[in-house]
Design an enzyme around this catalytic site. Structure first.
Site, PDB file in Angstrom:
ATOM      1  N   ASP A 498      -1.469 -30.480  29.013  1.00 15.45           N
ATOM      2  CA  ASP A 498      -1.762 -29.749  30.240  1.00 15.45           C
ATOM      3  C   ASP A 498      -1.207 -28.339  30.012  1.00 15.45           C
ATOM      4  OD1 ASP A 498      -2.501 -29.199  32.828  1.00 15.45           O
ATOM      5  OD2 ASP A 498      -0.597 -29.860  33.669  1.00 15.45           O
ATOM      6  N   THR A 500      -0.302 -25.493  32.726  1.00 15.04           N
ATOM      7  CA  THR A 500       0.723 -25.024  33.659  1.00 15.04           C
ATOM      8  C   THR A 500       1.841 -26.044  33.786  1.00 15.04           C
ATOM      9  OG1 THR A 500      -1.048 -23.924  34.839  1.00 15.04           O
ATOM     10  CG2 THR A 500       1.077 -24.038  35.944  1.00 15.04           C
ATOM     11  N   PHE A 628      -5.478 -27.334  49.527  1.00 14.19           N
ATOM     12  CA  PHE A 628      -6.089 -27.039  48.223  1.00 14.19           C
ATOM     13  C   PHE A 628      -6.710 -28.314  47.655  1.00 14.19           C
ATOM     14  CE2 PHE A 628      -5.930 -26.992  43.579  1.00 14.19           C
ATOM     15  CZ  PHE A 628      -6.712 -25.864  43.336  1.00 14.19           C
ATOM     16  N   ASP A 883       2.398 -33.008  33.396  1.00 11.59           N
ATOM     17  CA  ASP A 883       3.508 -33.029  34.355  1.00 11.59           C
ATOM     18  C   ASP A 883       3.457 -34.247  35.273  1.00 11.59           C
ATOM     19  OD1 ASP A 883       1.385 -32.404  35.926  1.00 11.59           O
ATOM     20  OD2 ASP A 883       2.016 -30.367  36.418  1.00 11.59           O
ATOM     21  N   GLY A 884       2.471 -35.093  35.092  1.00  9.40           N
ATOM     22  CA  GLY A 884       2.431 -36.342  35.864  1.00  9.40           C
ATOM     23  C   GLY A 884       1.740 -36.214  37.198  1.00  9.40           C
ATOM     24  N   ALA A 885       1.449 -34.971  37.657  1.00  6.27           N
ATOM     25  CA  ALA A 885       0.903 -34.810  39.005  1.00  6.27           C
ATOM     26  C   ALA A 885      -0.571 -35.194  39.054  1.00  6.27           C
ATOM     27  CB  ALA A 885       1.091 -33.373  39.467  1.00  6.27           C
ATOM     28  N   ASN A 886      -1.402 -34.451  38.331  1.00 10.21           N
ATOM     29  CA  ASN A 886      -2.838 -34.769  38.369  1.00 10.21           C
ATOM     30  C   ASN A 886      -3.309 -35.320  37.028  1.00 10.21           C
ATOM     31  OD1 ASN A 886      -2.488 -32.483  36.944  1.00 10.21           O
ATOM     32  ND2 ASN A 886      -4.051 -31.264  37.983  1.00 10.21           N
TER      33      ASN A 886
END
Length: 1256
Positions: A498, A500, A628, A883-886
């Site tokens: 990823d 960012t 968002f 980062d595990g988020a998306n």
């Protein structure tokens, strides 16, 4: 009948299964019972291990709708079998008087899901329930999910909630009022208790399950066999070892169950308030919730006990349990399409699509926002194991088998050992018959050879290396919830990153802004926090268009939003509970600039005028927020300046998307060029837009309007330029990976050119490399899908760009010189939309693009998962770091997923790094390679141990002798166990190297290593065995002989073993036995040293101090008892006294054996074969020759040899990406030339082919 007997459930899903119906057959059961008695229970064990056999031998096939037992088989590559018993659920007649009855018809034992047409549904239910026989539903339970029989589907299906087939309109119109008590009770009967029940099995149940493992059954068989042959000491030791192993295993399994149970049960039962049809509020336990209940979210927050869709109010939620991302997320109510005239009335509700409106089970609601005293309400859509948390727990409770070549080869190798044992078994029987040995002894000795060949300590030995690697990973802050994947990480040859927060810093710095006035860009401005701009729409957009909230007085939310808000220096205030209760239309969130930024409205000296002006302070209230969305790539808010009549809509997001939603006349002509200039420099660019809303849009209407009605005809206001700096360690880590021939790929949600720029900055794309952008367009107006190919490095802006295309902004390019393309690497870059079009319409191009695709921008979470699958389809071992988020789906799908999260263990990923740095990636690969090589070393050693001992026993059987009880004990405990558990302790090598370890045991080099050592060991054992017979002092022995029961000594050194009244029944004390025992004891240590490889994957074995000390002590001890006999030790080990010259001869044999073994393994194999194996060209460079690589031919040779031995010739396929690379080297049409277009043929679904058309 045949069609009736076989169905498929969960079709198209990950857990798709075939289902077969069976009925119990009494005569079959009687025969099986007889068989169980005749085999002493062994048949029962066999049927316990094989569920398909158990069902097929006790039942007869039947129609699925009438069956008593179902047999299930997964449709994946593992084809795993399960069986389940059909049960019946008795239902009382539901309350039809209620007009809100929403349960589908239940007839002849079936119920499927909540339906839409109430009148039709009630009529059908009344008709069906008029029959007295319609009160029972047939169902079975598999992996904590109930499957009910459905007459309409003619199949079993699991009971669905409101998450499938329910429109957003009906959520409000049919479900928002709540359930009657009768309907609630009826649904609870169907859906069951709302809990994720992780039952901790009793110790007894776990013990039985563990003991019935085939490995322990084999050990039990061995122990019984040894006891009958009076090998009591060894049998007792194996029993003790097994008990310790079982206890430790039970402790670990039970501890995991308890941890999972505690994690799930922490908030499993809470008191919740639900709304009933008559608007009364009822308090119930969360375990009583059913889909359709309207739950009231408490003001002070709660832990969600179910999945629910928000229909009123706003919630601030922490979803770290699901995603590993601890940034609070704002959840708003689901848009009501019936209120918004332009809304899509038929849009179906989906928890994934409408994530921003869905509260997921297990997540923590921190705060709620509400208006005019209204309650914050959410409709329950899923309960129990159907929830997102329930599905995660199921994936932990019932994990998919790990498919790795090493494990498949391990079973193949065990089969080889069994085949070797079978040869020994036959040989022993024939030899003993020829020597007229008693039948009882023949049976014992022939079975004994099987227990010698298959080592009992093999499973424990194989897991030791993984356990040690897991401990080392924990020391460097990497946590693992799937230890078996550590070995697979040793094979990773491609890593997806990823951008960012992974390659770049998490936080963005505001570089500046570039405003637009009269459709022209102004000069870039660094400072936003100024008096001149304070009341501008641009700053108002920055102040309001975000999802920030105050939690315990601290501003928190998305890092980008935080940076943007901090840059303008405004103040955010949220209404308190009391204020909301007092005022009818209180704004939930207000933003205002600090007083020092506001221009003076009156002369400084006029105190009264200042006081008079105070109420007219400049404040903006945020009326409605559209959060968002990754799919839409934008967010929007409706706000009102205090005192203004009209409301304002502000929007921010991806520049291309925002520009397409603005009036074309407000977008500057040079928009594309300006955007391109920033993105090529690696800046993150965000566009802002604004529009005044009509005065007829009241506060109440705004709360229910759809975002599509707001997000159009906007005025383009300009750009915010954010600087996303690379993390300090990123370039160095990527360089290490490239040196190790590990491909790197960027998968990001950011702009394409920004991503390409960052890829160049971090070294993912080298300065001389070409970047080819694939811009795919879907079929439109009867035209087929096509891909436009552009070369990114020579981009120039064409002059005819007068209007913005709302679909996509094409990148205009000029022709490029391709002379040096074959010697220059090239990379493909594409966005998420293009990737989806290519997947759908250009399937034959996907593998080619996967081979060189480096930058994938604007990728949605599900597209990241599809990309990982596409890379795996061309035989890459794919790692994913995010980062595990998306990235949850991609992290789970990859062979090795690493989540950079501060949480100790994220359920989203097999690996979690506590430090948010990509330096964990090479660490994990190094440890994976070390663990993989350790597994190879241990397996090779255990195989040699089996064969050496097997050959020792076979030689001794030829003279009707055997190894003694304590000889076995000394070899298996003092030598083997100590060596196995210490040789696994070698740490990983300090740097990543270009070579990769083999992926399986069946490779040329490994097979050559094992076979050469087997030949050497057999040769030297045979030499000692036959040479001793040629000595002048040699005396032949046989059972019950007293040849060695003398008090004298052959060399003056007495070794009195037995007295004359106790002859040697097993014929253990003889010269052959002593010779074979000493030579084989040294051989175990020799192969241990030969196989303990260090560089390039592990630290050298001399740095493994435990191993060195153990081996030296064992060498010293064996050497001592061989050269200087001790009566007591000789008596215990049943060693006979041999002349001193023969002891020296044995020492010479051992020394020559050691020299030959180590020379073959460490010099010939490493210097010749190993280098051939690892002489692959760098995969990252794509320099493949057209001939078959040596590694592959050796692997094929090794596999063929073994396959031939097993009578199953099966050529191992080469990695697809290697085939592909060779083909592309001679393909004149590849890579595509600049300014060309590839069009899909009309019959793309049939053959997936495409053609190249050059556009002039």
């Amino acid at each position: 009948m045949d069609k009736e007997e076989r169905k498929t459930i969960n079709q198209g899903q990950e857990d798709e299964m075939e289902i077969y119906g069976y009925n119990l057959c009494r005569w079959k059961l009687a025969i099986v019972s007889l068989g169980v008695v005749c085999t002493g229970g062994f048949l029962l064990l066999l049927l316990y291990w094989m569920p398909e056999w158990r069902v097929k031998v006790t039942c007869v096939r039947a129609a699925i709708k009438d069956c008593e037992v179902v047999l299930l088989r997964t449709t994946d590559e593992f084809r795993t079998w399960f069986c389940a018993k059909i049960r019946f659920l008795s239902l009382e007649t539901p309350p039809f008087s209620s007009s809100k009855s929403l349960v589908n018809k239940v007839s002849n034992g079936h119920a499927v899901h909540l339906t839409e047409n109430l009148a039709e549904e009630n009529r059908l239910e009344m008709n069906k329930y008029s029959q007295p026989q319609s009160q029972q539903i047939r169902y079975f339970t598999h992996h904590s999910v109930k499957y009910f029989w459905s007459d309409s589907l003619h199949n079993f299906d699991f009971l669905k909630g409101l998450d499938e087939g329910v429109s957003c309109t009906s959520i409000y119109e049919k479900h928002s009022a709540g359930l009657t008590k009768g309907m609630h009770a009826y649904r609870k009967l169907l859906y069951g208790v709302n809990e994720i029940a992780v039952k901790v099995p009793s110790v007894f149940k776990l013990l039985v399950k563990e003991v019935l493992n085939p490995f322990y059954i084999f050990q039990l068989f061995s122990v019984i066999l040894w006891s009958t042959d009076e090998y009591y000491y060894y049998a007792i030791t194996i029993v003790i070892m097994s008990i310790v192993s079982i206890i430790s295993s039970l402790y670990a399994i039970r501890k995991q169950y308890i941890m999972l149970h505690d994690m799930v049960a922490a908030h499993s039962t809470v008191r919740v308030s639900v709304c009933r049809v008559n608007e009364e509020i009822e308090e119930i336990f969360s375990t009583d919730l059913v889909p359709g209940d309207v739950m009231v979210i408490p003001l002070n927050g709660t832990v969600m006990p179910c999945d629910a869709v928000l229909i009123n109010g706003t919630c601030i939620v922490n979803e770290s349990m699901l995603t590993g991302e601890s940034v609070p997320v704002t959840k708003t109510n689901l848009p009501n399409p019936s209120v918004d005239m332009k809304g899509t009335r038929d849009e179906l509700y989906s928890p994934e699509t409408h994530r921003r409106h869905t509260l997921f089970c297990g997540t923590t609601v921190i705060q709620t926002r509400f208006y005019a005293g209204e309650l914050v309400k959410a409709i329950v859509v899923r309960t129990g194991f159907s929830t997102s948390k329930g599905q995660l727990v199921r994936s932990i409770l019932y994990p998919k088998p790990t498919d790795f070549k090493l494990y498949r080869d391990a079973y193949l190798f065990l089969l080889c050992l069994v085949a070797v044992a079978a040869i020994g078994f036959i040989y022993t029987i024939i030899n003993n018959i020829l020597n007229e040995v008693e039948v009882a002894d023949i049976i014992i000795e022939s079975l004994d050879i099987i227990t010698i060949t298959v080592p009992p300590a093999l499973p424990a030995a194989m897991t030791a290396g993984i356990v040690y690697a897991q401990r080392r990973l924990k020391k460097v802050g990497i946590f693992c919830i799937s230890p078996q994947r550590i070995n697979i990480c040793g094979q990773l040859n491609l890593i997806c990153f990823d951008k960012t927060g992974t390659l770049t810093e998490d936080g963005l710095d505001l570089w500046g802004i570039q405003r637009v006035e009269n459709a022209r860009f102004l000069l870039p401005e660094e400072k936003v926090c100024s008096e001149m701009l304070v009341k501008s729409q641009f700053v108002a957009c920055m102040a309001t268009c975000h999802s920030l909230t105050k939690i315990e007085g601290v501003l928190s939310g998305d890092p980008l939003d935080l940076k943007m808000f901090e840059a303008i220096g405004w103040i955010l205030e949220e209404a308190t509970e009391e204020e909301t209760a007092l005022h009818n239309r209180i704004m939930p969130t207000v933003v205002r600039p600090p007083k020092q930024l506001l221009p003076e409205s009156a002369p400084a000296g006029n105190q009264e005028m200042e006081l008079f002006e105070l109420p007219a302070v400049y404040e903006i209230g945020i009326v409605r927020q559209f959060p968002f969305s990754s799919a839409l790539q934008r967010m929007c808010v409706v706000a009102r300046v205090l005192g203004d009549r009209k409301m304002d809509a502000y929007m921010k997001g991806a520049p291309e998307v925002i520009a397409s939603l603005c009036k074309p006349e407000t977008v500057p002509v040079d928009f594309e060029k300006v955007l391109e200039d920033y993105t090529k420099q690696g800046f993150r660019v965000i566009a802002l837009a604004h529009r005044k809303l009509e005065s007829k849009l009241t506060w109440h209407k705004v709360q229910n309007v759809g975002r599509d009605a707001i997000e159009n005809n906007m005025d383009f206001m300009g750009l915010i330029i954010m600087q996303n700096k690379l993390k300090r360690e990123t370039p160095a880590v990527l360089e290490d990976l490239h040196k190790a021939n590990i491909r790197t790929v960027m998968v990001t949600g950011d702009n394409m050119l920004t991503a390409v720029s960052v890829a160049r900055d971090c070294g993912m794309i080298l300065p001389q490399d070409k970047v080819i952008i694939a811009e795919a367009l879907p079929p439109k107006d009867g035209k087929v899908a096509k891909i436009n190919w552009h070369y990114a490095d020579t981009m120039t802006q064409s002059n005819d760009s007068s209007a913005i295309d709302p679909e996509a902004i094409p990148i205009k390019l000029v022709h490029d010189n391709l002379e040096d393309l074959q010697v220059t690497r090239y990379h493909f870059a594409m966005n998420g939309k293009s990737f989806s079009v290519i997947l759908e319409h250009f399937q034959d191009l996907v593998p080619k693009l996967m081979l060189h695709g480096t930058v994938f921008a604007r990728m949605a979470p599900d597209q990241k998962t599809q990309l990982v699958e596409a890379l795996q389809n061309v035989d890459y071992y794919v790692g994913m770091c995010g980062d595990g988020a998306n990235d949850c789906g991609a992290l789970k799908r990859a062979h090795g997923g690493i989540s950079l999260s501060e949480l100790e263990a994220s359920v989203a990923s097999p690996f979690t790094s506590r430090t948010p740095s990509i330096s964990c990636v090479p660490n994990l690969i190094r440890e994976g390679r070390a663990a993989l090589m350790t597994s190879f070393c241990v397996f090779k050693f255990m195989a040699l141990y089996s064969i050496i001992q097997y050959f020792s026993v076979t030689l001794l059987y030829s003279i009707l002798s055997n190894l003694g009880d304590f000889q076995f004990l000394f070899i298996d405990l003092a030598i083997i166990l100590v060596v196995v558990f210490t040789m696994s302790l070698n740490p990983a090598w300090k740097e990543l190297v270009a070579q990769r370890p083999p992926s399986g045991l069946i490779s040329g080099a490994l097979l050559f290593s094992v076979l050469s050592q087997i030949i050497i060991s057999i040769g030297f054992q045979s030499l000692g065995f036959f040479w001793v017979k040629q000595q002048t002092w040699y005396k032949e022995s046989h059972p019950y002989s007293d040849a060695f029961n003398t008090t004298g000594s052959l060399d003056g050194n007495s070794s009195h073993l037995n007295d004359e009244t106790n002859p040697d029944k097993h014929n253990i004390e003889n010269y052959e036995n002593t010779t074979v025992f000493f030579i084989s004891s040294f051989q175990y240590l020799i192969v241990a040293i030969a196989f303990s490889k260090g560089k390039p994957f592990r630290q050298p074995c001399y740095k493994n101090y435990f191993f060195v000390v153990s081996v030296v002590m064992l060498y010293a001890f064996i050497l001592f008892i061989m050269l200087h006999p001790v009566d007591s030790i000789d008596q215990v080990l049943q060693i006979v006294c041999v002349p001193y010259p023969w002891r020296i001869t044995m020492l010479i044999i051992v020394l020559v054996n050691a020299f030959v073994s180590i020379a073959v393994e460490n010099f010939f194999l490493d210097m010749v074969l190993w280098k051939v194996v690892f002489s692959r060209d760098k995969q990252g460079e794509y320099r493949f020759t057209t001939t078959q690589p040596p590694q592959e031919s050796l692997d094929w040779w090794g596999k063929c040899c073994l396959s031939w031995a097993l009578n199953c010739r099966k050529k191992m396929p080469k990695a697809k990406y290697m085939y592909l690379a060779q083909e592309l080297l001679v393909d004149p049409e590849w890579p595509p030339k600049p300014q060309t277009t590839t069009e899909a043929k009309a019959l793309v679904k049939e053959n997936g082919s495409c053609q190249i058309i050059t556009i002039t």
